[in-house]
Design a protein around this motif. Structure first.
Motif, PDB file in Angstrom:
ATOM      1  N   TRP A 195     -32.211   6.564 -12.647  1.00 44.28           N
ATOM      2  CA  TRP A 195     -30.996   6.911 -10.932  1.00 44.28           C
ATOM      3  C   TRP A 195     -31.532   8.221 -10.122  1.00 44.28           C
ATOM      4  O   TRP A 195     -32.110   8.846  -9.906  1.00 44.28           O
ATOM      5  N   GLY A 196     -31.058   7.142  -9.222  1.00 44.04           N
ATOM      6  CA  GLY A 196     -30.887   8.155  -7.896  1.00 44.04           C
ATOM      7  C   GLY A 196     -29.526   8.771  -7.463  1.00 44.04           C
ATOM      8  O   GLY A 196     -28.633   7.923  -7.573  1.00 44.04           O
ATOM      9  N   ASP A 197     -28.920   9.514  -6.177  1.00 47.07           N
ATOM     10  CA  ASP A 197     -28.003   9.938  -5.722  1.00 47.07           C
ATOM     11  C   ASP A 197     -28.112   9.572  -4.185  1.00 47.07           C
ATOM     12  O   ASP A 197     -29.401   9.331  -3.622  1.00 47.07           O
ATOM     13  N   GLU A 198     -27.468   8.867  -3.293  1.00 45.81           N
ATOM     14  CA  GLU A 198     -26.950   8.690  -1.830  1.00 45.81           C
ATOM     15  C   GLU A 198     -26.214  10.018  -1.489  1.00 45.81           C
ATOM     16  O   GLU A 198     -24.813  10.753  -2.665  1.00 45.81           O
ATOM     17  N   HIS A 199     -26.245  11.136  -1.211  1.00 41.50           N
ATOM     18  CA  HIS A 199     -25.497  12.497  -0.629  1.00 41.50           C
ATOM     19  C   HIS A 199     -24.653  12.072   0.955  1.00 41.50           C
ATOM     20  O   HIS A 199     -25.838  11.980   1.784  1.00 41.50           O
ATOM     21  N   GLY A 200     -23.606  12.181   1.169  1.00 44.26           N
ATOM     22  CA  GLY A 200     -23.078  12.500   2.362  1.00 44.26           C
ATOM     23  C   GLY A 200     -21.983  13.238   2.740  1.00 44.26           C
ATOM     24  O   GLY A 200     -21.929  13.443   1.655  1.00 44.26           O
ATOM     25  N   PRO A 201     -21.549  13.572   4.092  1.00 43.58           N
ATOM     26  CA  PRO A 201     -20.316  13.782   4.179  1.00 43.58           C
ATOM     27  C   PRO A 201     -19.326  13.363   2.879  1.00 43.58           C
ATOM     28  O   PRO A 201     -19.159  12.276   3.725  1.00 43.58           O
ATOM     29  N   GLY A 202     -18.341  13.721   2.098  1.00 47.84           N
ATOM     30  CA  GLY A 202     -17.589  13.861   1.601  1.00 47.84           C
ATOM     31  C   GLY A 202     -18.054  12.386   1.055  1.00 47.84           C
ATOM     32  O   GLY A 202     -17.402  11.200   0.409  1.00 47.84           O
ATOM     33  N   HIS A 203     -19.620  12.279   0.576  1.00 44.98           N
ATOM     34  CA  HIS A 203     -20.385  10.845  -0.323  1.00 44.98           C
ATOM     35  C   HIS A 203     -21.163  10.881  -1.095  1.00 44.98           C
ATOM     36  O   HIS A 203     -22.112  11.913  -0.929  1.00 44.98           O
ATOM     37  N   TYR A 204     -20.479  10.511  -1.787  1.00 49.22           N
ATOM     38  CA  TYR A 204     -21.865  10.329  -3.584  1.00 49.22           C
ATOM     39  C   TYR A 204     -22.213   9.265  -3.633  1.00 49.22           C
ATOM     40  O   TYR A 204     -20.985   8.547  -4.389  1.00 49.22           O
ATOM     41  N   ARG A 205     -22.793   8.917  -3.978  1.00 53.71           N
ATOM     42  CA  ARG A 205     -22.990   7.253  -5.263  1.00 53.71           C
ATOM     43  C   ARG A 205     -24.235   7.293  -5.692  1.00 53.71           C
ATOM     44  O   ARG A 205     -25.393   7.729  -5.211  1.00 53.71           O
ATOM     45  N   LEU A 206     -24.379   7.304  -6.827  1.00 56.26           N
ATOM     46  CA  LEU A 206     -25.799   6.502  -7.649  1.00 56.26           C
ATOM     47  C   LEU A 206     -26.159   5.470  -7.183  1.00 56.26           C
ATOM     48  O   LEU A 206     -25.245   4.278  -6.753  1.00 56.26           O
ATOM     49  N   ARG A 207     -27.364   5.579  -7.045  1.00 57.25           N
ATOM     50  CA  ARG A 207     -28.085   4.127  -7.155  1.00 57.25           C
ATOM     51  C   ARG A 207     -29.225   4.102  -8.296  1.00 57.25           C
ATOM     52  O   ARG A 207     -29.776   4.915  -8.313  1.00 57.25           O
ATOM     53  N   GLN A 208     -29.770   3.072  -8.262  1.00 54.90           N
ATOM     54  CA  GLN A 208     -30.667   2.448  -9.628  1.00 54.90           C
ATOM     55  C   GLN A 208     -31.930   2.741  -8.561  1.00 54.90           C
ATOM     56  O   GLN A 208     -31.504   1.920  -7.672  1.00 54.90           O
ATOM     57  N   ARG A 209     -32.794   2.963  -8.779  1.00 50.18           N
ATOM     58  CA  ARG A 209     -34.291   3.569  -8.151  1.00 50.18           C
ATOM     59  C   ARG A 209     -35.173   1.974  -8.660  1.00 50.18           C
ATOM     60  O   ARG A 209     -34.334   1.392  -9.405  1.00 50.18           O
ATOM     61  N   ASP A 210     -35.866   2.873  -7.593  1.00 48.23           N
ATOM     62  CA  ASP A 210     -36.895   0.672  -8.658  1.00 48.23           C
ATOM     63  C   ASP A 210     -38.116   1.660  -8.894  1.00 48.23           C
ATOM     64  O   ASP A 210     -39.076   1.155  -9.399  1.00 48.23           O
ATOM     65  N   ASP A 211     -37.792   2.767 -10.018  1.00 44.78           N
ATOM     66  CA  ASP A 211     -39.377   3.686 -10.467  1.00 44.78           C
ATOM     67  C   ASP A 211     -38.497   4.008 -11.932  1.00 44.78           C
ATOM     68  O   ASP A 211     -36.794   3.558 -12.049  1.00 44.78           O
ATOM     69  N   GLN A 212     -39.316   4.816 -12.833  1.00 43.71           N
ATOM     70  CA  GLN A 212     -37.733   4.921 -14.267  1.00 43.71           C
ATOM     71  C   GLN A 212     -37.771   6.954 -14.052  1.00 43.71           C
ATOM     72  O   GLN A 212     -38.308   7.331 -14.832  1.00 43.71           O
ATOM     73  N   ALA A 213     -37.276   7.355 -12.480  1.00 41.82           N
ATOM     74  CA  ALA A 213     -37.352   8.716 -12.412  1.00 41.82           C
ATOM     75  C   ALA A 213     -36.895   9.316 -13.206  1.00 41.82           C
ATOM     76  O   ALA A 213     -35.103   9.353 -13.327  1.00 41.82           O
ATOM     77  N   LEU A 214     -36.869  10.610 -14.037  1.00 38.57           N
ATOM     78  CA  LEU A 214     -36.496  11.163 -14.852  1.00 38.57           C
ATOM     79  C   LEU A 214     -35.474  12.296 -14.131  1.00 38.57           C
ATOM     80  O   LEU A 214     -34.557  11.997 -14.204  1.00 38.57           O
ATOM     81  N   PHE A 215     -35.923  12.270 -12.586  1.00 35.10           N
ATOM     82  CA  PHE A 215     -35.806  13.996 -12.214  1.00 35.10           C
ATOM     83  C   PHE A 215     -36.021  13.182 -11.002  1.00 35.10           C
ATOM     84  O   PHE A 215     -35.362  14.233  -9.931  1.00 35.10           O
ATOM     85  N   GLY A 216     -34.647  11.694 -10.256  1.00 38.38           N
ATOM     86  CA  GLY A 216     -34.878  11.279  -9.633  1.00 38.38           C
ATOM     87  C   GLY A 216     -33.640  11.363  -8.147  1.00 38.38           C
ATOM     88  O   GLY A 216     -33.922  10.589  -7.639  1.00 38.38           O
TER      89      GLY A 216
END
Lengths: 158, 375, 284
Positions: free
Chosen positions: B48-69
């Protein structure tokens, strides 16, 4: 005359005036003493003088019909009383009454006014001093009107 | 330099648990990466990864298995070291009308923090200065801080609201951790570089299954450290302290206040904000009373309570207090900025007010005063 | 990572200590302002310096910052309190023998020693006389060390004047110049009417060699500073005592900040130049 000159020289209000100006002021001045409760001047009378309070205390008050005279300010040692003589219509807006035996220097205003008209340097110097006095009293009156002790801003007491 | 397989995190969590630590770290819950108890490797937000912007946060599925992605979530470690609510003192009424006091809470568990970002490490250091390095120590904070085991994770992919390079706090941790990790993912490879930053870390490392890094692994890790600083989403002007100190009457405060909801989100997600209120909570019988400390915010009206009314009655004054304190007067109080560049206040601001943009705007228009045009 | 090995040995700084009220004195007719003499249940009061404050705690109600209004050196401390908020209003109902909690003393002190060899001007507004009273006591204990000593005290009306007996004693002394004024007089009030700044404007001290301490509502302190400076008192020798929301008194809770200063820890007494921005910048 010399005694009056010496008195004026020691006053904060007259600090910085020329020797000649002080002499001129002294020439139009006289010592006046008021007993407790004696009136210095009454509201709406002609304003023809100002006073330097040497000792004692004077209350400035205004009379409202049906009510006792309201004291809104007291003046004491070293303070100058009266500026209505400076500008038309030359009438006292309030009354001044001695609260205790009060020793003053009385300045004859019309004579002084004539000198100030002739000698703008003297005129400016005195206007400067009276302007500062008026501003100070105005600021004090505004602070008084704010009723600052009523709120909660009390200085670590509650 | 040593490396280990991602699966070795399972062993680390177990070893720490065996040593009596309550192990806490990142996990996925309610659409966010939050910090919570970790039972094992499977609790980590692999993939799992995440997107950050002003007033914006979304989790997104990564295409790898990163633990700290991911970057950082709304939580910070502050919730463990300086909890949102704690009873500091319990006051017991005596029969004769007097009282005695007891500790408010039992001794806290020793905790191990897994996945501390370099900016968060810096934030912990800042709160240490606030609570432990002044004339009086905050006993409750000290009791929780004592013996915390810190496992840091260097950042590989800073987010859209990150600016730790501006604040000098990351993206690579220099010191202040027990174990430091760097996650490396490449063509067909996935491993963690691990280094010890303390004696306790050395001892733990010795008990884990690691091996010396190969030349290629070493190069790959160095590549991560080199690349990360180039991907900061934001930049904070280097002279923010001076700019804000001169701008107490800048018209920008009132302009920003028109957008600011005074909701206090920024101070809640900030890993260094330390304002707290005290509440007195008596029991119904009147026999005992708790003195409770709760997170407060300079955006709350009660924060500047005076008998006559709040001292900072306007949102503009509150926003100014927050920003000037965080970036300017903090230096005078604690010897550093109060900002670590984690970007949370930007991400979690419901209207997207951007701390870096605010400073830049004030900076661009100098120390202008409000009002008085052409007069 | 270990921060300290002996964390649990450290006493909880937020825990109040039980003190007993030795006596209660009404300062104004309706008892809205009252003075407590307090002593720890066990042992003596810690030493306090003029200008410092204690956090006074009421079981189940809360805690407030109240300055020390006298220290008699007999193991007690004296506090003068105005009932204006929920805690202080409850305190108004307490009697001698009751137990309250105390933490402190906290904060900075009035620079009494720095005034030695100088004229000293004390300007107090309302209950602001309370934090200045220990200064007057300290001065009277070593009167010869100071030049002229002026006490300018302004209150809303004659009924609001506190420490009346002591005021009369001070006024009777030849070595103190005590000036009292009220914003609004009453029919039987024979004293001065007007704001406290006027008392400063009357002079009677060597401004260039004077040190001034001002305590009262913020606007009164600002106006007083202006009057003092007009009279030649340098800003660096003008001191003010600030009032802000103080919850922990330890610099932890963040409420009492004025710019970089924590009023609880760096104040409440500040040199005027340090507080000048607070007088100038609205809602700082």
């Amino acid at each position: 005359m010399n005694e009056l000159l010496e008195i004026l020289k020691g006053q904060h209000f007259f600090e910085g005036l020329r020797e000649a100006d002080l002499r001129l002021l002294a020439a139009g001045a006289s010592l006046r003493t008021f007993r407790a409760d004696e009136t210095l001047f009454r509201e709406h009378e002609e304003a023809d003088a100002f006073y330097l309070i040497r000792s004692g205390r004077v209350a400035l008050e205004s009379r409202l019909p049906g009510r006792r005279a309201e004291v809104f300010m007291t003046l004491g040692h070293g303070e100058v009383l009266g500026w209505s003589w400076l500008m038309p219509p030359y009438r006292w807006h309030y009354s001044a009454r001695a609260l205790e035996e009060t020793h003053t220097v009385h300045f004859d205003a019309p004579a002084l006014h004539a000198c100030m008209d002739r000698d703008p340097v003297l005129g400016y110097a005195l206007y400067q001093r009276f302007a500062a006095l008026i501003v100070q009293r105005l600021q004090a009156a505004r602070l008084q009107a704010m009723d600052i002790y009523g709120g909660g801003d009390v200085g670590l007491g509650g | 330099m040593r490396v280990m397989a991602p699966e070795e995190m399972e062993a680390l969590i177990r070893l720490l648990s065996d040593d009596g630590y309550e192990v806490v770290g990142p996990t996925r819950r309610e659409g966010a990466i939050v910090y919570d108890r970790l039972q094992g490797l499977s609790d980590l937000p692999a993939g799992w990864g995440d997107e950050h912007g002003p007033g914006h946060y979304r989790l997104r599925q990564r295409d790898d298995q990163a633990l700290f992605g991911y970057v950082v979530g709304p939580h910070s470690w502050k919730k463990y070291l300086f909890p949102p609510r704690e009873t500091l003192v319990r006051v017991l009424r005596r029969e004769d009308g007097g009282f005695e006091t007891q500790p408010g809470e039992p001794a806290p568990p020793r905790r191990a923090f897994i996945g501390v970002r370099p900016c968060e490490l810096a934030a912990i250091g800042i709160q240490d200065r606030v609570f432990l390095e002044q004339s009086v120590r905050d006993r409750a904070y000290g009791a929780r801080r004592e013996g915390v085991f810190l496992v840091a994770v260097n950042c590989a992919e800073p987010g859209g609201t990150c600016f730790c390079t501006s604040m000098g706090t990351g993206p690579r941790a220099g010191s202040g951790f027990d174990l430091g990790l760097t996650e490396v993912i490449g063509e067909g490879t996935h491993f963690l570089v691990i280094e010890a930053g303390s004696e306790a870390g050395e001892a733990m490392l010795a008990r884990m299954d690691t091996r010396e890094a190969s030349e290629a692994e070493r190069a790959a890790a160095e590549q991560v450290w080199l690349e990360a600083p180039k991907h900061m989403g934001r930049t904070m002007p280097g002279d923010a302290r001076e700019v804000l100190a001169r701008a107490l009457e800048h018209p920008r405060w009132a302009q920003t206040a028109e957008r600011c909801l005074s909701c206090a989100n920024c101070t809640l997600v900030c890993p260094t904000c330390f304002c707290a209120q005290m509440e007195e909570l008596p029991d119904l019988e009147g026999k005992s009373s708790e003195r409770v400390r709760l997170w407060d915010s300079c955006f709350n009206g009660e924060h500047s309570y005076m008998i006559g009314g709040p001292h900072r009655s306007t949102v503009a004054a509150r926003y100014r207090q927050w920003l000037t304190h965080k970036l300017s007067s903090w230096h005078e109080q604690f010897g550093s900025s109060g900002c670590v560049g984690c970007g949370r206040c930007i991400t979690w601001c419901p209207v997207g007010i951007d701390i870096t943009e605010e400073v830049a705007a004030i900076r661009a228009t100098g120390q202008g005063k409000a009002g008085g045009q052409g007069t | 990572m270990s921060v300290s090995a002996a964390e649990r040995q450290i006493p909880e700084p937020m825990a109040p200590v039980p003190w007993r009220i030795l006596d209660v004195r009404r300062e104004v007719a309706d008892g809205e302002v009252f003075t407590w003499r307090l002593r720890p249940e066990s042992g003596a009061a810690p030493e306090a310096r003029p200008g410092q404050f204690n956090m006074l705690y009421l079981f189940g109600v809360g805690e407030v910052a109240i300055s020390v209004s006298a220290m008699d050196g007999d193991g007690s401390l004296v506090h003068t309190i105005r009932a204006v908020g929920s805690v202080t209003r409850t305190m108004q109902g307490l009697r001698a023998g009751d137990v309250v909690g105390v933490r402190g003393p906290f904060g900075s002190a009035w620079p009494v020693e720095a005034a030695e060899g100088r004229d000293l001007v004390l300007a107090a507004g309302g209950i602001g006389l309370a934090p200045l009273r220990p200064v007057i006591h300290a001065v009277l204990a070593r009167r010869e060390a100071f030049g002229r000593v002026l006490i300018c005290y302004g209150a809303r009306s004659p009924r609001d004047l506190i420490f009346r007996d002591e005021l009369a004693q001070w006024q009777a002394r030849a070595d103190l110049d005590v000036r009292v004024t009220v914003d609004r007089g009453t029919a039987d009030w024979k004293g001065d009417v007007g704001v406290v700044t006027q008392l400063i404007d009357r002079g009677g001290f060597d401004g260039r060699n004077a040190l001034a301490m001002v305590c009262g509502p913020e606007v009164m302190m600002r106006f007083s500073a202006l009057s003092l400076h007009r009279r030649g008192v340098v800003p660096e020798r003008t001191f003010v005592s600030m009032e802000r929301c103080m919850r922990c008194a330890l610099g932890f809770c963040g409420h009492c900040q004025i710019g970089p200063h924590f009023v609880c820890r760096d104040g409440p007494v500040f040199p005027y130049p340090v507080m000048e921005p607070a007088f100038r910048v609205h809602e700082l």
